[in-house]
Motif scaffolding. Sequence first.
Motif, PDB file in Angstrom:
ATOM      1  N   ARG A   3       0.834  -1.196   0.000  1.00  0.00           N
ATOM      2  CA  ARG A   3       0.000   0.000   0.000  1.00  0.00           C
ATOM      3  C   ARG A   3       0.870   1.247   0.000  1.00  0.00           C
ATOM      4  N   VAL A   4       0.471   2.191  -0.845  1.00  0.00           N
ATOM      5  CA  VAL A   4       1.095   3.513  -0.836  1.00  0.00           C
ATOM      6  C   VAL A   4       0.053   4.502  -0.337  1.00  0.00           C
ATOM      7  N   ASP A  46      -3.552   0.598  -3.279  1.00  0.00           N
ATOM      8  CA  ASP A  46      -3.030  -0.765  -3.124  1.00  0.00           C
ATOM      9  C   ASP A  46      -2.499  -1.256  -4.458  1.00  0.00           C
ATOM     10  N   PHE A  47      -1.223  -1.637  -4.461  1.00  0.00           N
ATOM     11  CA  PHE A  47      -0.623  -2.194  -5.666  1.00  0.00           C
ATOM     12  C   PHE A  47      -0.716  -3.705  -5.617  1.00  0.00           C
ATOM     13  N   ILE A  74       4.033  11.355  -0.110  1.00  0.00           N
ATOM     14  CA  ILE A  74       3.825   9.953  -0.468  1.00  0.00           C
ATOM     15  C   ILE A  74       4.693   9.057   0.394  1.00  0.00           C
ATOM     16  N   ARG A  75       4.121   7.951   0.859  1.00  0.00           N
ATOM     17  CA  ARG A  75       4.950   6.990   1.585  1.00  0.00           C
ATOM     18  C   ARG A  75       4.393   5.578   1.399  1.00  0.00           C
ATOM     19  N   VAL A  76       5.286   4.596   1.518  1.00  0.00           N
ATOM     20  CA  VAL A  76       4.872   3.199   1.420  1.00  0.00           C
ATOM     21  C   VAL A  76       4.521   2.709   2.817  1.00  0.00           C
ATOM     22  N   VAL A  77       3.396   2.043   2.949  1.00  0.00           N
ATOM     23  CA  VAL A  77       2.998   1.446   4.221  1.00  0.00           C
ATOM     24  C   VAL A  77       3.098  -0.058   4.055  1.00  0.00           C
ATOM     25  N   ALA A  81      -0.999  -6.447   8.383  1.00  0.00           N
ATOM     26  CA  ALA A  81      -2.293  -6.545   9.055  1.00  0.00           C
ATOM     27  C   ALA A  81      -3.259  -5.508   8.479  1.00  0.00           C
ATOM     28  N   GLU A  82      -2.723  -4.309   8.221  1.00  0.00           N
ATOM     29  CA  GLU A  82      -3.598  -3.251   7.726  1.00  0.00           C
ATOM     30  C   GLU A  82      -4.002  -3.517   6.277  1.00  0.00           C
ATOM     31  N   VAL A  83      -3.039  -4.042   5.507  1.00  0.00           N
ATOM     32  CA  VAL A  83      -3.283  -4.241   4.081  1.00  0.00           C
ATOM     33  C   VAL A  83      -4.126  -5.480   3.813  1.00  0.00           C
TER      34      VAL A  83
END
Lengths: 84, 84
Positions: A3-4, A46-47, A74-77, A81-83
Amino acid sequence: MARVVVDVMLKPEILDPQGQAVANALPRLGVTDVSSVRIGRRIEIDFAGEPDLDRAREIADKLLANPVIEDFDIRVVQDAAEVA
Amino acid sequence: MARVVVDVMLKPEILDPQGQAVANALPRLGVTDVSSVRIGRRIEIDFAGEPDLDRAREIADKLLANPVIEDFDIRVVQDAAEVA
């Protein structure tokens, strides 16, 4: 899957009437120590494969933010668990 | 001065037509590896003194989010450069 997250906020010099309305409503809730409220957008992209920050930056610049009045971050998460 | 950030997102089971519209526009930009886009709100609350998370949670619950369809997440941001 990755996820970004793109945070889009009005530039500091642009008035934010929506945030101002919230700030003005706070004393009615008994809150008096808030100096400012700013409201922006948070977009979760979501990629399917690897997150592509350059790609995400292009999306943000062309589709999500108005660069005249807004800044974005912009940041990558990578929180499974969240994704999930 | 301290800043509290509140992220308000639609619950996962709630349809997000705005995010869906962005996702549908991506192939036209040549982006085909995005599986989902969700758009929510990011609210920055600047406190004059110490940040008060309980207070911020109350604000989010009563003013910022609709708990029927939205989830929110609260955190303190202590970035002097960003808050300055």
